[in-house]
Design an enzyme around this catalytic site. Structure first.
Site, PDB file in Angstrom:
ATOM      1  N   LYS A   1     -14.444 -34.130  20.039  1.00  0.00           N
ATOM      2  CA  LYS A   1     -15.209 -34.665  18.903  1.00  0.00           C
ATOM      3  C   LYS A   1     -14.732 -34.055  17.575  1.00  0.00           C
ATOM      4  O   LYS A   1     -14.460 -34.779  16.627  1.00  0.00           O
ATOM      5  CB  LYS A   1     -16.715 -34.390  19.084  1.00  0.00           C
ATOM      6  CG  LYS A   1     -17.316 -35.060  20.313  1.00  0.00           C
ATOM      7  CD  LYS A   1     -18.816 -34.816  20.416  1.00  0.00           C
ATOM      8  CE  LYS A   1     -19.215 -33.365  20.543  1.00  0.00           C
ATOM      9  NZ  LYS A   1     -18.709 -32.659  21.742  1.00  0.00           N
TER      10      LYS A   1
ATOM     11  N   ARG B   1     -28.550 -34.557  20.057  1.00  0.00           N
ATOM     12  CA  ARG B   1     -28.200 -34.034  21.373  1.00  0.00           C
ATOM     13  C   ARG B   1     -29.314 -34.218  22.384  1.00  0.00           C
ATOM     14  O   ARG B   1     -29.169 -33.816  23.541  1.00  0.00           O
ATOM     15  CB  ARG B   1     -27.915 -32.542  21.255  1.00  0.00           C
ATOM     16  CG  ARG B   1     -26.434 -32.240  21.135  1.00  0.00           C
ATOM     17  CD  ARG B   1     -26.351 -30.775  20.861  1.00  0.00           C
ATOM     18  NE  ARG B   1     -25.228 -30.118  21.402  1.00  0.00           N
ATOM     19  CZ  ARG B   1     -24.140 -29.794  20.683  1.00  0.00           C
ATOM     20  NH1 ARG B   1     -23.992 -30.205  19.461  1.00  0.00           N
ATOM     21  NH2 ARG B   1     -23.207 -29.080  21.231  1.00  0.00           N
TER      22      ARG B   1
ATOM     23  N   ARG C   1      -9.479 -23.057  23.796  1.00  0.00           N
ATOM     24  CA  ARG C   1      -9.752 -23.482  22.406  1.00  0.00           C
ATOM     25  C   ARG C   1      -9.682 -22.295  21.451  1.00  0.00           C
ATOM     26  O   ARG C   1     -10.171 -21.209  21.728  1.00  0.00           O
ATOM     27  CB  ARG C   1     -11.136 -24.121  22.332  1.00  0.00           C
ATOM     28  CG  ARG C   1     -11.576 -24.410  20.917  1.00  0.00           C
ATOM     29  CD  ARG C   1     -12.637 -25.467  20.840  1.00  0.00           C
ATOM     30  NE  ARG C   1     -13.892 -25.083  21.450  1.00  0.00           N
ATOM     31  CZ  ARG C   1     -14.958 -25.888  21.515  1.00  0.00           C
ATOM     32  NH1 ARG C   1     -14.894 -27.121  21.028  1.00  0.00           N
ATOM     33  NH2 ARG C   1     -16.074 -25.478  22.070  1.00  0.00           N
TER      34      ARG C   1
ATOM     35  N   ARG D   1     -14.230 -19.013  20.163  1.00  0.00           N
ATOM     36  CA  ARG D   1     -15.658 -19.121  19.861  1.00  0.00           C
ATOM     37  C   ARG D   1     -16.463 -18.234  20.797  1.00  0.00           C
ATOM     38  O   ARG D   1     -16.145 -18.109  21.971  1.00  0.00           O
ATOM     39  CB  ARG D   1     -16.118 -20.577  20.010  1.00  0.00           C
ATOM     40  CG  ARG D   1     -15.798 -21.394  18.789  1.00  0.00           C
ATOM     41  CD  ARG D   1     -16.095 -22.853  18.939  1.00  0.00           C
ATOM     42  NE  ARG D   1     -17.356 -23.181  19.593  1.00  0.00           N
ATOM     43  CZ  ARG D   1     -17.860 -24.409  19.640  1.00  0.00           C
ATOM     44  NH1 ARG D   1     -17.220 -25.415  19.052  1.00  0.00           N
ATOM     45  NH2 ARG D   1     -18.988 -24.642  20.261  1.00  0.00           N
TER      46      ARG D   1
ATOM     47  N   ARG E   1     -23.641 -25.242  28.772  1.00  0.00           N
ATOM     48  CA  ARG E   1     -23.569 -26.307  27.759  1.00  0.00           C
ATOM     49  C   ARG E   1     -23.243 -27.647  28.402  1.00  0.00           C
ATOM     50  O   ARG E   1     -23.787 -28.680  28.024  1.00  0.00           O
ATOM     51  CB  ARG E   1     -22.538 -25.933  26.692  1.00  0.00           C
ATOM     52  CG  ARG E   1     -23.066 -24.865  25.737  1.00  0.00           C
ATOM     53  CD  ARG E   1     -21.965 -23.990  25.166  1.00  0.00           C
ATOM     54  NE  ARG E   1     -21.013 -24.747  24.398  1.00  0.00           N
ATOM     55  CZ  ARG E   1     -19.696 -24.474  24.350  1.00  0.00           C
ATOM     56  NH1 ARG E   1     -19.195 -23.476  25.066  1.00  0.00           N
ATOM     57  NH2 ARG E   1     -18.915 -25.193  23.603  1.00  0.00           N
TER      58      ARG E   1
END
Ligand code: ADP
Ligand code: AMP
Length: 233
Positions: A17, A96, A135, A168, A179
């Site tokens: 996203k 969400r 990431r 992160r 998550r």
């Protein structure tokens, strides 16, 4: 953003996203609005609000709806002041859950804004875990990279602003699992909510980054040109 039209990006964590929003938003005259990024900026402060957000964020839990809505609305007002010529927002990470979707409808209704489309990025879970584990994000501007799939030009440095790249704090195996479960339980059901309104466009997100960008642009350009979907165009 009164009278504007917005696009929502829905997909599990790691579906691309943020990566795609940064690429397509300027091409579509939309402003990329990512609630996760708003929280990451907020957490750089040293105050009670920052500490409260961090308690949820680091565990991979959703920040309470009321607080999230307040942060989002404040930011939309700022976007409206700073980008008066934009068509609307490209929402990444909001809504969400059902309560957030209903709150968004209320807020947009008060402004006579519309949702022009909901882009759903489809990626298998095993691929998501591989992406999230590698990431890297810019500590300053929030740009996203991947150690193998999308490496920066200079190791450890952001191509856009030169600042340090970091992992992160919620890209740990435990928080990733939590998550993704929350996504399945609370966020994925929103697709039905928007499908009933004829807004959802499904995009195969398990392709090279450029191919996904092309697919999103090909799907959205005609939709945003339709006056009944997007009166501000
Ligand atoms: P999201 O915002 O949905 O959580 P990101 O845009 O942060 O996802 O992407 C997650 C990770 O996957 C990042 O490291 C990014 O560089 C990488 N990535 C994004 N899209 C692709 C793709 N199409 N192929 C391979 N890696 C990708
Ligand atoms: P993201 O960058 O979209 O993966 O979001 C990172 C984290 O920010 C999430 O795991 C939540 O803790 C918080 N967050 C982002 N968006 C929302 C939202 N709409 N509602 C609640 N929490 C959110």
């Amino acid at each position: 953003m009164a009278g504007k039209c917005h696009v929502i990006l829905i997909g599990p964590q790691g579906s691309g996203k943020g990566t795609q929003a940064a690429r397509v938003a300027p091409r579509l005259r939309l402003v990329h609005v990512a609630t996760g990024e708003l929280f990451r900026q907020l957490m750089t402060r040293d105050d009670e609000l920052a500490r409260e957000v961090r308690r949820y964020y680091d565990r991979g839990e959703l920040v309470p709806d009321e607080l999230t809505l307040r942060v989002l609305v404040d930011h939309l007002e700022r976007v409206e002041r700073e980008h008066p010529g934009a068509r609307g927002a490209l929402l990444d990470g909001y809504p969400r859950n059902r309560a957030q979707a209903e709150a968004l409808d209320r807020v947009l209704g008060e402004r006579s804004d519309a949702i022009a489309a909901v882009v759903h990025l489809v990626v298998p879970r095993a691929v998501l875990i591989e992406r999230l584990s590698g990431r890297l994000v810019c500590s300053t501007c929030g740009a996203t990279y991947h150690v193998h799939f999308n490496p920066p030009l200079v190791e450890g440095r952001c191509d856009r602003c030169g600042a340090a790249l970091v992992q992160r704090s919620d890209d740990t195996p435990e928080a990733i699992a939590r998550r993704l479960d929350t996504y399945e339980q609370q966020t994925a059901p929103l697709l039905d909510y928007y499908r009933q309104r004829g807004l959802v466009v499904d995009i195969d997100g398990n392709q090279p980054i450029d191919a996904v960008t092309s697919a999103i642009l090909a799907a959205l350009e005609p939709v945003l040109a339709e006056p009944h979907r997007c009166p501000s165009s």
